[in-house]
Design an enzyme around this catalytic site. Structure first.
Site, PDB file in Angstrom:
ATOM      1  N   HIS A  88      27.213  42.414  35.374  1.00 13.67           N
ATOM      2  CA  HIS A  88      28.509  42.092  36.008  1.00 13.67           C
ATOM      3  C   HIS A  88      28.288  41.077  37.138  1.00 13.67           C
ATOM      4  O   HIS A  88      27.305  41.164  37.882  1.00 13.67           O
ATOM      5  CB  HIS A  88      29.177  43.357  36.545  1.00 13.67           C
ATOM      6  N   GLU A 157      33.854  37.116  31.624  1.00 14.26           N
ATOM      7  CA  GLU A 157      34.677  37.272  32.816  1.00 14.26           C
ATOM      8  C   GLU A 157      34.442  36.095  33.759  1.00 14.26           C
ATOM      9  O   GLU A 157      33.449  36.080  34.508  1.00 14.26           O
ATOM     10  CB  GLU A 157      34.296  38.547  33.566  1.00 14.26           C
TER      11      GLU A 157
HETATM   12  P1  PGA Z   1      39.816  42.545  37.800  1.00 10.66           P
HETATM   13  O1  PGA Z   1      38.249  42.807  37.589  1.00 10.66           O
HETATM   14  O2  PGA Z   1      40.526  43.064  36.569  1.00 10.66           O
HETATM   15  O3  PGA Z   1      40.186  43.325  39.029  1.00 10.66           O
HETATM   16  O4  PGA Z   1      40.011  41.079  37.951  1.00 10.66           O
HETATM   17  C1  PGA Z   1      37.646  42.693  36.337  1.00 10.66           C
HETATM   18  C2  PGA Z   1      36.163  42.988  36.398  1.00 10.66           C
HETATM   19  O5  PGA Z   1      35.500  42.574  37.369  1.00 10.66           O
HETATM   20  O6  PGA Z   1      35.603  43.644  35.502  1.00 10.66           O
END
Ligand code: PGA
Length: 235
Positions: A88, A157
């Site tokens: 992440h 992401e």
């Molecule tokens: P968010 O975070 O939906 O609050 O933008 C997503 C993540 O970091 O997995």
């Protein structure tokens, strides 16, 4: 599809139990077959009944040992946890996890047969250089990762979209998910400011196999709504 929640450092054990009770009650009474995973912090690991899968947001790649502040395999096994988030961007950026460290973690949990949700995503300055630069950046985040491993998915992401309310356009998301899918051959999730208001259009994208949701997953009703939305989409 895969509907994954990432609690980050939110919720106490009591709150997490209440959340699982609600989500599992929904899953038991519905015919929802979509994969539901909730990644919780180590302080709220618990046994769960049949329903959503409880996953770990991180763990150190050892069975146990002298690693102050870390959580290791033994602590995951106590609760039957076999699903983990690796790579992440908050861990890469805030906690300085290098690609080498991320790859070592991947290799360890692969050996243990874990279901791995492997995260990649670019910062804003890379995004500003266009699609091809983004893809090159994402490829670097796949270095050392065994893509022949079957029990994994990839979560794309964009860092600038996490927690900001900003998202790429649907066309941009689909194009990147498509490229990542053809490079990895895996199921691909999108994450970054997924909300109840945009989850349907994102899940409907051709190359999208699911979503990884942070803040908008914290209310059980909203998360259940996202699971329901997955039911409505025919692809
Ligand atoms: P968010 O975070 O939906 O609050 O933008 C997503 C993540 O970091 O997995």
């Amino acid at each position: 599809m895969i509907i994954a929640a990432n609690f980050k450092a939110c919720k106490t054990r009591v709150q997490t139990q209440a959340y699982f009770d609600q989500v599992n009650a929904y899953l038991r009474q519905s015919d929802n077959q979509h994969e539901s995973i909730v990644f919780v912090p180590a302080s709220t690991f618990m046994h769960t009944t049949i329903g959503a899968t409880l996953g770990a947001q991180n763990a150190y790649p050892v069975a146990n040992g002298a690693f102050t502040g870390e959580t290791a395999l033994d602590q995951l096994e106590e609760f039957g946890i076999k699903t983990i988030l690796i790579g992440h961007s908050e861990r890469r950026q805030l906690l300085g996890e290098s690609q080498e460290a991320v790859a070592a973690k991947f290799a360890f949990f692969k050996k243990q047969g874990f279901r791995i949700c492997y995260c990649i995503g670019e910062p804003i300055e890379v995004k500003e250089q266009g699609h091809d630069t983004v893809i090159k950046y994402l490829e670097k985040e796949l270095v050392g990762i065994d893509l022949a491993y079957e029990n994994m998915m990839v979560a794309y992401e964009p860092i600038w979209a996490i927690g900001t309310g900003l998202t790429p356009t649907n066309g941009e998301i689909d194009a990147i998910l498509g490229d990542v899918k053809s490079k990895t051959g895996k199921e691909i999730l999108y994450g970054g400011s997924v909300k109840t208001g945009n989850v349907k259009e994102i899940l409907s994208l051709k190359n999208c196999d699911g979503v990884l949701v942070g803040s908008a997953s914290l209310v059980a009703e909203d998360y259940i709504m996202m699971l329901e939305t997955a039911q409505q989409i025919q692809k």
